[in-house]
Scaffold this motif. Sequence first.
Motif, PDB file in Angstrom:
ATOM      1  N   LEU A 163      10.068  -7.373   1.899  1.00  0.00           N
ATOM      2  CA  LEU A 163       9.089  -8.202   2.613  1.00  0.00           C
ATOM      3  C   LEU A 163       8.547  -7.468   3.839  1.00  0.00           C
ATOM      4  O   LEU A 163       9.299  -6.848   4.596  1.00  0.00           O
ATOM      5  CB  LEU A 163       9.717  -9.528   3.036  1.00  0.00           C
ATOM      6  CG  LEU A 163      10.142 -10.482   1.912  1.00  0.00           C
ATOM      7  CD1 LEU A 163      10.563 -11.825   2.486  1.00  0.00           C
ATOM      8  CD2 LEU A 163       9.043 -10.666   0.885  1.00  0.00           C
ATOM      9  N   GLY A 164       7.238  -7.558   4.020  1.00  0.00           N
ATOM     10  CA  GLY A 164       6.595  -6.913   5.155  1.00  0.00           C
ATOM     11  C   GLY A 164       6.186  -5.473   4.901  1.00  0.00           C
ATOM     12  O   GLY A 164       5.491  -4.870   5.721  1.00  0.00           O
ATOM     13  N   ARG A 165       6.601  -4.908   3.760  1.00  0.00           N
ATOM     14  CA  ARG A 165       6.212  -3.548   3.409  1.00  0.00           C
ATOM     15  C   ARG A 165       5.123  -3.597   2.340  1.00  0.00           C
ATOM     16  O   ARG A 165       4.662  -4.665   1.966  1.00  0.00           O
ATOM     17  CB  ARG A 165       7.435  -2.758   2.953  1.00  0.00           C
ATOM     18  CG  ARG A 165       8.541  -2.738   4.011  1.00  0.00           C
ATOM     19  CD  ARG A 165       9.770  -1.988   3.581  1.00  0.00           C
ATOM     20  NE  ARG A 165       9.552  -0.561   3.508  1.00  0.00           N
ATOM     21  CZ  ARG A 165      10.524   0.326   3.284  1.00  0.00           C
ATOM     22  NH1 ARG A 165      11.771  -0.108   3.108  1.00  0.00           N
ATOM     23  NH2 ARG A 165      10.268   1.619   3.229  1.00  0.00           N
ATOM     24  N   THR A 166       4.702  -2.459   1.837  1.00  0.00           N
ATOM     25  CA  THR A 166       3.650  -2.404   0.830  1.00  0.00           C
ATOM     26  C   THR A 166       4.233  -1.896  -0.480  1.00  0.00           C
ATOM     27  O   THR A 166       5.347  -1.346  -0.504  1.00  0.00           O
ATOM     28  CB  THR A 166       2.504  -1.477   1.277  1.00  0.00           C
ATOM     29  OG1 THR A 166       2.980  -0.110   1.274  1.00  0.00           O
ATOM     30  CG2 THR A 166       2.009  -1.850   2.667  1.00  0.00           C
ATOM     31  N   PRO A 167       3.492  -2.032  -1.601  1.00  0.00           N
ATOM     32  CA  PRO A 167       4.002  -1.531  -2.891  1.00  0.00           C
ATOM     33  C   PRO A 167       4.247  -0.031  -2.920  1.00  0.00           C
ATOM     34  O   PRO A 167       4.808   0.470  -3.903  1.00  0.00           O
ATOM     35  CB  PRO A 167       2.891  -1.939  -3.871  1.00  0.00           C
ATOM     36  CG  PRO A 167       2.262  -3.143  -3.252  1.00  0.00           C
ATOM     37  CD  PRO A 167       2.282  -2.863  -1.781  1.00  0.00           C
ATOM     38  N   ARG A 168       3.810   0.705  -1.898  1.00  0.00           N
ATOM     39  CA  ARG A 168       4.168   2.129  -1.841  1.00  0.00           C
ATOM     40  C   ARG A 168       5.673   2.317  -1.831  1.00  0.00           C
ATOM     41  O   ARG A 168       6.174   3.428  -2.075  1.00  0.00           O
ATOM     42  CB  ARG A 168       3.550   2.770  -0.596  1.00  0.00           C
ATOM     43  CG  ARG A 168       2.052   3.002  -0.693  1.00  0.00           C
ATOM     44  CD  ARG A 168       1.551   3.928   0.412  1.00  0.00           C
ATOM     45  NE  ARG A 168       1.682   3.301   1.715  1.00  0.00           N
ATOM     46  CZ  ARG A 168       0.741   2.568   2.281  1.00  0.00           C
ATOM     47  NH1 ARG A 168      -0.397   2.352   1.648  1.00  0.00           N
ATOM     48  NH2 ARG A 168       0.920   2.033   3.475  1.00  0.00           N
ATOM     49  N   LEU A 169       6.380   1.225  -1.550  1.00  0.00           N
ATOM     50  CA  LEU A 169       7.845   1.240  -1.568  1.00  0.00           C
ATOM     51  C   LEU A 169       8.382   1.759  -2.897  1.00  0.00           C
ATOM     52  O   LEU A 169       9.428   2.422  -2.933  1.00  0.00           O
ATOM     53  CB  LEU A 169       8.352  -0.194  -1.319  1.00  0.00           C
ATOM     54  CG  LEU A 169       9.843  -0.458  -1.243  1.00  0.00           C
ATOM     55  CD1 LEU A 169      10.405   0.126   0.032  1.00  0.00           C
ATOM     56  CD2 LEU A 169      10.105  -1.962  -1.285  1.00  0.00           C
ATOM     57  N   ILE A 170       7.704   1.454  -4.013  1.00  0.00           N
ATOM     58  CA  ILE A 170       8.200   1.862  -5.337  1.00  0.00           C
ATOM     59  C   ILE A 170       7.292   2.900  -5.997  1.00  0.00           C
ATOM     60  O   ILE A 170       7.456   3.203  -7.178  1.00  0.00           O
ATOM     61  CB  ILE A 170       8.356   0.641  -6.267  1.00  0.00           C
ATOM     62  CG1 ILE A 170       7.035  -0.115  -6.399  1.00  0.00           C
ATOM     63  CG2 ILE A 170       9.458  -0.280  -5.768  1.00  0.00           C
ATOM     64  CD1 ILE A 170       7.083  -1.257  -7.408  1.00  0.00           C
ATOM     65  N   ALA A 171       6.326   3.423  -5.250  1.00  0.00           N
ATOM     66  CA  ALA A 171       5.412   4.410  -5.826  1.00  0.00           C
ATOM     67  C   ALA A 171       6.149   5.723  -6.080  1.00  0.00           C
ATOM     68  O   ALA A 171       6.946   6.180  -5.260  1.00  0.00           O
ATOM     69  CB  ALA A 171       4.225   4.639  -4.896  1.00  0.00           C
ATOM     70  N   SER A 172       5.864   6.326  -7.224  1.00  0.00           N
ATOM     71  CA  SER A 172       6.530   7.581  -7.593  1.00  0.00           C
ATOM     72  C   SER A 172       5.650   8.794  -7.362  1.00  0.00           C
ATOM     73  O   SER A 172       6.136   9.925  -7.400  1.00  0.00           O
ATOM     74  CB  SER A 172       6.918   7.535  -9.076  1.00  0.00           C
ATOM     75  OG  SER A 172       5.752   7.477  -9.899  1.00  0.00           O
ATOM     76  N   GLY A 173       4.343   8.575  -7.147  1.00  0.00           N
ATOM     77  CA  GLY A 173       3.435   9.693  -7.017  1.00  0.00           C
ATOM     78  C   GLY A 173       2.952  10.224  -8.348  1.00  0.00           C
ATOM     79  O   GLY A 173       2.198  11.207  -8.398  1.00  0.00           O
TER      80      GLY A 173
END
Length: 660
Positions: free
Chosen positions: A348-358
């Motif tokens: 919560l409070g973060r963005t989906p970049r949290l699980i981005a793999s690149g």
Amino acid sequence: MNDDPTGHRALPKGAPSPLSPASGFPKEEFPVGIGLFDDQGTVLYQSPSYVDILEGLVVREPGGRSPSLEKTLRQFVSSSGGEGERHARYTAIDPRGNAHILDCSVFPMPPQADGRRHRLLHVQDRTTIDSLARETVVVGRYQEVLGKIAHLAVTGAPIQEVADLSARETARALDVDFCKILIPGDSDPLLHLLAGVGWREGLVGTHVQEGGSHSQAGFAIRERKPVVVLDLETEKRFSPSKLLAEHGVRSGVSVPMMFQDKALGAMSVHTRALRRFDDREIGFLETVANTFATILERWKREEVQLSLYNRLFAQLQDGVFLTDTRGIILEWNPAMERMSGWSRAEALGRTPRLIASGRQSPDFYGLLWETLRAGKPFTGRFVNHKKDKTEFLVWESISPVMDPDGTIRYFLAILTDLSEREKLLEALRHMEQIKLVGQLSGGLLHEIRNPLIGIGSLADHMTHDQKLPDTLKRQAHLIANEARRIDELLESHLSVLRPKTFDFQPLDLEDLLMEVRSLLQQTLLKARVRFSLEGEKGLPSVEGARGPLHQVFLNLMMNGIEAMSEGGKLSVRLSATPFQERNGIAVTIEDTGKGIPETLIKKLHDPFFTHGKARGIGLGLTITRDIVDRHAGRLTIENIKTGGVRAVVWIPVKQEGQTT
């Protein structure tokens, strides 16, 4: 100089005409008057507008005197003296009690031929101008308040913050002692003090009061119109609330907070001193109240939606998360926690970049945002990262959540984990490989066996030929024995490849392992490998096929022995271990060899793959896994951190409807 037709001397050239109003302003809105006086204050000329302006106006002086403005101005002119200009501003009262503001200026005129000096008096009624100026300031202040409230609301601020700002800025704009916002409770008819200014500390957020005719705010909600109170002590329409009485309130206005045809509460302003609120002030209060009502209604709708989403999120097996339009994560369901390894509190409070793999390109994300901002859903295959940086494959569907008017409020993402499906597809591919290997191997074994039978029969016949020397007979006998051994080996492999039903019987795994150990006794001694067998007491028997399981444990133990070329220890343990809500027994076989390179672990079960030994065609583990799978069991092989390999065979206690 020419004589004026009125009998007075004409004004000098260049002097303002006493008949002309000040240029640039309409006469009726910004009246200007001209008067001409001699040095004793005698009126020589008065313009019509001068007479109109001064008519009925008096000046309030200390001591209670109220001379006419005309008399006051004559004194002002006669006392001017000198050659310079004089200016003064007067406040005068008309017969209806209205105040007028007048700017007065005295200009000395050039001396006349006979030496007399005249003075020109210029009078302008600035009441309308000043009123418009004050009104402009007030309107600007009101617009500033509404702008601040609207700006804070669109930034997504909490409703309490918007309520506090509305009360604070309204009190400042109207210059009142108190302001309050009251809303009904969710489960009671009482009015709750949501926000306010001027009240005793601790009341905002805790105070409740009755509605209806028991309070000014309640009465405004019931009547659905503004309720103006000049003096609370003489009010008869409703019973003043205890809150107002305790704070010494005398005057005030309460208006209902209307959204469409619903009253969502009331907004009120109050003063300790008697005050008459005008229509503009009441209209401003209504505008603020209705603006806040719109914000409150939208917030309530969002809260209901979020509550519904929360219940749905918790029950879905697919991963679901919700973001605002900036991409900030607002919700993260339990399935997302399991899928990604990130807890809800961490996400919560973060963005989906949290699980981005690149693994997705910038163009991919550019298309994603372009689609979503156009109000359309986006679907695609994503490779994401877990918290431990391992990858997981998902099919992701992202949709904008919109208000009825088309405004995008949230983005909702649903993730279907494809990892299990990929494993299933891999298992199917593996089974196809096994099937192909079985067909190929069966054909090869059959073709090898036919001439082998001929060779064995001929060699056996030669052993009985009396004409042959004993040396040749012994060699023929050896050939016949080897041919029979190879035939038995081929038969054992063909038996595995032939589809047939296992004969499942109660089986003591510890006895079976001791039997395998006895068979490997000489091999263990020759390889300088120590053997240990440990088992929990009271282990139940399992339903299994003795011969195939014997082959499984023999193959795994041989692999372990061959991995310890310089000797070592082979440890076997039995333990009761449930798996996927089924009772079973796990057989753990560990060696102390060098282990297997991590890059090769995944290839262990591939047909024809072999590692660490010179002989064999690489079908041992493939056949082993097939036997375990047909027992509805599980086989895992992994390296031990301290060195060596661990193989675990799990067999269920009961074969539920197993017919393979």
